[in-house]
Write a protein that holds these residues in place. Structure first.
Motif, PDB file in Angstrom:
ATOM      1  N   LEU A 254      -7.122 -42.280  28.464  1.00 45.45           N
ATOM      2  CA  LEU A 254      -5.813 -41.865  27.968  1.00 45.45           C
ATOM      3  C   LEU A 254      -5.175 -40.909  28.970  1.00 45.45           C
ATOM      4  N   THR A 255      -3.878 -40.752  28.864  1.00 43.40           N
ATOM      5  CA  THR A 255      -3.194 -39.762  29.684  1.00 43.40           C
ATOM      6  C   THR A 255      -3.434 -38.398  29.050  1.00 43.40           C
ATOM      7  N   VAL A 256      -4.126 -37.529  29.796  1.00 40.07           N
ATOM      8  CA  VAL A 256      -4.457 -36.197  29.308  1.00 40.07           C
ATOM      9  C   VAL A 256      -3.749 -35.173  30.183  1.00 40.07           C
ATOM     10  N   VAL A 257      -3.048 -34.248  29.521  1.00 44.01           N
ATOM     11  CA  VAL A 257      -2.470 -33.106  30.228  1.00 44.01           C
ATOM     12  C   VAL A 257      -3.134 -31.849  29.682  1.00 44.01           C
ATOM     13  N   LEU A 258      -3.179 -30.822  30.522  1.00 42.19           N
ATOM     14  CA  LEU A 258      -3.926 -29.613  30.194  1.00 42.19           C
ATOM     15  C   LEU A 258      -2.986 -28.452  29.869  1.00 42.19           C
ATOM     16  N   ASP A 259      -3.078 -27.962  28.657  1.00 43.23           N
ATOM     17  CA  ASP A 259      -2.318 -26.795  28.207  1.00 43.23           C
ATOM     18  C   ASP A 259      -3.287 -25.611  28.226  1.00 43.23           C
ATOM     19  N   LYS A 260      -3.698 -25.227  29.440  1.00 46.32           N
ATOM     20  CA  LYS A 260      -4.752 -24.223  29.600  1.00 46.32           C
ATOM     21  C   LYS A 260      -4.402 -22.883  28.973  1.00 46.32           C
ATOM     22  N   ASP A 261      -3.163 -22.446  29.129  1.00 45.74           N
ATOM     23  CA  ASP A 261      -2.767 -21.146  28.597  1.00 45.74           C
ATOM     24  C   ASP A 261      -2.189 -21.233  27.183  1.00 45.74           C
ATOM     25  N   MET A 262      -2.189 -22.433  26.614  1.00 42.02           N
ATOM     26  CA  MET A 262      -1.740 -22.701  25.251  1.00 42.02           C
ATOM     27  C   MET A 262      -0.249 -22.414  25.029  1.00 42.02           C
ATOM     28  N   ALA A 263       0.522 -22.338  26.095  1.00 44.95           N
ATOM     29  CA  ALA A 263       1.952 -22.044  25.972  1.00 44.95           C
ATOM     30  C   ALA A 263       2.700 -23.174  25.276  1.00 44.95           C
ATOM     31  N   VAL A 264       2.385 -24.423  25.610  1.00 45.14           N
ATOM     32  CA  VAL A 264       3.079 -25.564  25.011  1.00 45.14           C
ATOM     33  C   VAL A 264       2.713 -25.682  23.533  1.00 45.14           C
ATOM     34  N   SER A 265       1.431 -25.590  23.222  1.00 51.19           N
ATOM     35  CA  SER A 265       1.028 -25.693  21.816  1.00 51.19           C
ATOM     36  C   SER A 265       1.627 -24.548  20.995  1.00 51.19           C
ATOM     37  N   ASN A 266       1.704 -23.371  21.554  1.00 49.55           N
ATOM     38  CA  ASN A 266       2.343 -22.255  20.847  1.00 49.55           C
ATOM     39  C   ASN A 266       3.831 -22.510  20.660  1.00 49.55           C
ATOM     40  N   ASN A 267       4.485 -23.073  21.670  1.00 49.86           N
ATOM     41  CA  ASN A 267       5.912 -23.393  21.575  1.00 49.86           C
ATOM     42  C   ASN A 267       6.168 -24.420  20.479  1.00 49.86           C
ATOM     43  N   TYR A 268       5.247 -25.340  20.294  1.00 45.96           N
ATOM     44  CA  TYR A 268       5.361 -26.364  19.250  1.00 45.96           C
ATOM     45  C   TYR A 268       4.878 -25.867  17.886  1.00 45.96           C
ATOM     46  N   GLY A 269       4.307 -24.674  17.834  1.00 51.25           N
ATOM     47  CA  GLY A 269       3.827 -24.132  16.571  1.00 51.25           C
ATOM     48  C   GLY A 269       2.530 -24.751  16.092  1.00 51.25           C
ATOM     49  N   ILE A 270       1.715 -25.246  17.015  1.00 47.39           N
ATOM     50  CA  ILE A 270       0.461 -25.901  16.660  1.00 47.39           C
ATOM     51  C   ILE A 270      -0.573 -24.857  16.260  1.00 47.39           C
ATOM     52  N   ARG A 271      -1.160 -25.039  15.081  1.00 45.50           N
ATOM     53  CA  ARG A 271      -2.178 -24.120  14.582  1.00 45.50           C
ATOM     54  C   ARG A 271      -3.464 -24.832  14.197  1.00 45.50           C
ATOM     55  N   SER A 272      -3.433 -26.149  14.076  1.00 41.57           N
ATOM     56  CA  SER A 272      -4.612 -26.939  13.720  1.00 41.57           C
ATOM     57  C   SER A 272      -4.669 -28.176  14.602  1.00 41.57           C
ATOM     58  N   TYR A 273      -5.869 -28.648  14.798  1.00 42.77           N
ATOM     59  CA  TYR A 273      -6.082 -29.826  15.630  1.00 42.77           C
ATOM     60  C   TYR A 273      -6.815 -30.883  14.835  1.00 42.77           C
ATOM     61  N   PRO A 274      -6.537 -32.126  15.064  1.00 42.75           N
ATOM     62  CA  PRO A 274      -5.443 -32.621  15.893  1.00 42.75           C
ATOM     63  C   PRO A 274      -4.095 -32.505  15.177  1.00 42.75           C
ATOM     64  N   THR A 275      -3.052 -32.390  15.972  1.00 45.15           N
ATOM     65  CA  THR A 275      -1.686 -32.480  15.481  1.00 45.15           C
ATOM     66  C   THR A 275      -0.994 -33.522  16.333  1.00 45.15           C
ATOM     67  N   THR A 276      -0.279 -34.421  15.691  1.00 39.34           N
ATOM     68  CA  THR A 276       0.340 -35.553  16.375  1.00 39.34           C
ATOM     69  C   THR A 276       1.834 -35.568  16.082  1.00 39.34           C
ATOM     70  N   ILE A 277       2.628 -35.745  17.142  1.00 38.27           N
ATOM     71  CA  ILE A 277       4.086 -35.781  17.020  1.00 38.27           C
ATOM     72  C   ILE A 277       4.588 -37.036  17.714  1.00 38.27           C
ATOM     73  N   ALA A 278       5.450 -37.780  17.014  1.00 39.75           N
ATOM     74  CA  ALA A 278       6.067 -38.985  17.581  1.00 39.75           C
ATOM     75  C   ALA A 278       7.439 -38.613  18.136  1.00 39.75           C
ATOM     76  N   VAL A 279       7.669 -38.939  19.407  1.00 38.01           N
ATOM     77  CA  VAL A 279       8.932 -38.647  20.076  1.00 38.01           C
ATOM     78  C   VAL A 279       9.511 -39.969  20.572  1.00 38.01           C
ATOM     79  N   ASN A 280      10.723 -40.296  20.112  1.00 41.07           N
ATOM     80  CA  ASN A 280      11.320 -41.569  20.502  1.00 41.07           C
ATOM     81  C   ASN A 280      11.927 -41.513  21.911  1.00 41.07           C
TER      82      ASN A 280
END
Length: 178
Positions: free
Chosen positions: A125-151
């Motif tokens: 799969l295409t994996v990107v690394l959010d090492k500092d958790m900035a993106v997940s924090n920006n999206y408000g992610i608090r539990s895993y897995p969290t899945t978002i569909a973007v058209n």
């Protein structure tokens, strides 16, 4: 800020998932049933853009993926539910490869740990690394897995917290407009 709060509400169809503090014993993910999508262009929520490095060293920017529908999956190798759903994400990517990108965002782990996990589990799969958790924090992610569909317009059309079955993933794919 308002869009981030609204995006968090979209994915707040809360179900069980992994959190850094604990894992639930049972996945209580609510059933995903296809419904009419009530969003119109007027109230569409554009997914916050981000730019992250992939495992192969390339930079991936969400806004540059507008030629495909994107399913963003926030996950970690220590999350049992994330591990269970990975083969189904792989199957979804292979089934809809012409117009879908399954973009898995690993949260807070090193490239070495993630690379080893992907190799051991024969995942491509295409994996990107959010090492500092900035993106997940920006999206408000608090539990895993969290899945978002973007058209293809960059609009977040649906989101789920917790593990999805393959059938639920296919229903999620159905939310993309032609």
């Amino acid at each position: 800020m308002k869009k981030i709060i609204i995006l968090a509400l979209i994915i707040a169809l809360i179900a069980s998932g992994c959190s850094e503090k604990n894992e639930t014993e049972e996945n209580k993910n609510t059933s995903t049933q296809k419904q009419e999508n009530p969003q119109t262009s007027e109230d569409a929520i554009i997914a916050p853009d981000f730019e992250l490095e992939s495992l192969d060293g390339t930079t991936i920017k969400l806004s540059e993926m507008r030629d495909k529908n994107v399913i963003i999956n926030f996950w970690a190798t220590w999350c049992g539910y994330c591990v269970i759903e990975m083969p189904d994400l792989q199957k979804l990517q292979e089934t809809y490869k012409d117009d879908l990108l399954v973009l898995t965002v690993n949260v807070g782990e090193s490239k070495e740990i993630v690379q080893k996990f992907m190799e051991e589990n024969n995942l491509n799969l295409t994996v990107v690394l959010d090492k500092d958790m900035a993106v997940s924090n920006n999206y408000g992610i608090r539990s895993y897995p969290t899945t978002i569909a973007v058209n293809k317009k960059g609009e977040a059309v649906r989101g789920y917290v917790g593990m999805l079955t393959y059938e639920q993933m296919e229903l999620l794919y159905d939310y993309f407009e032609e």
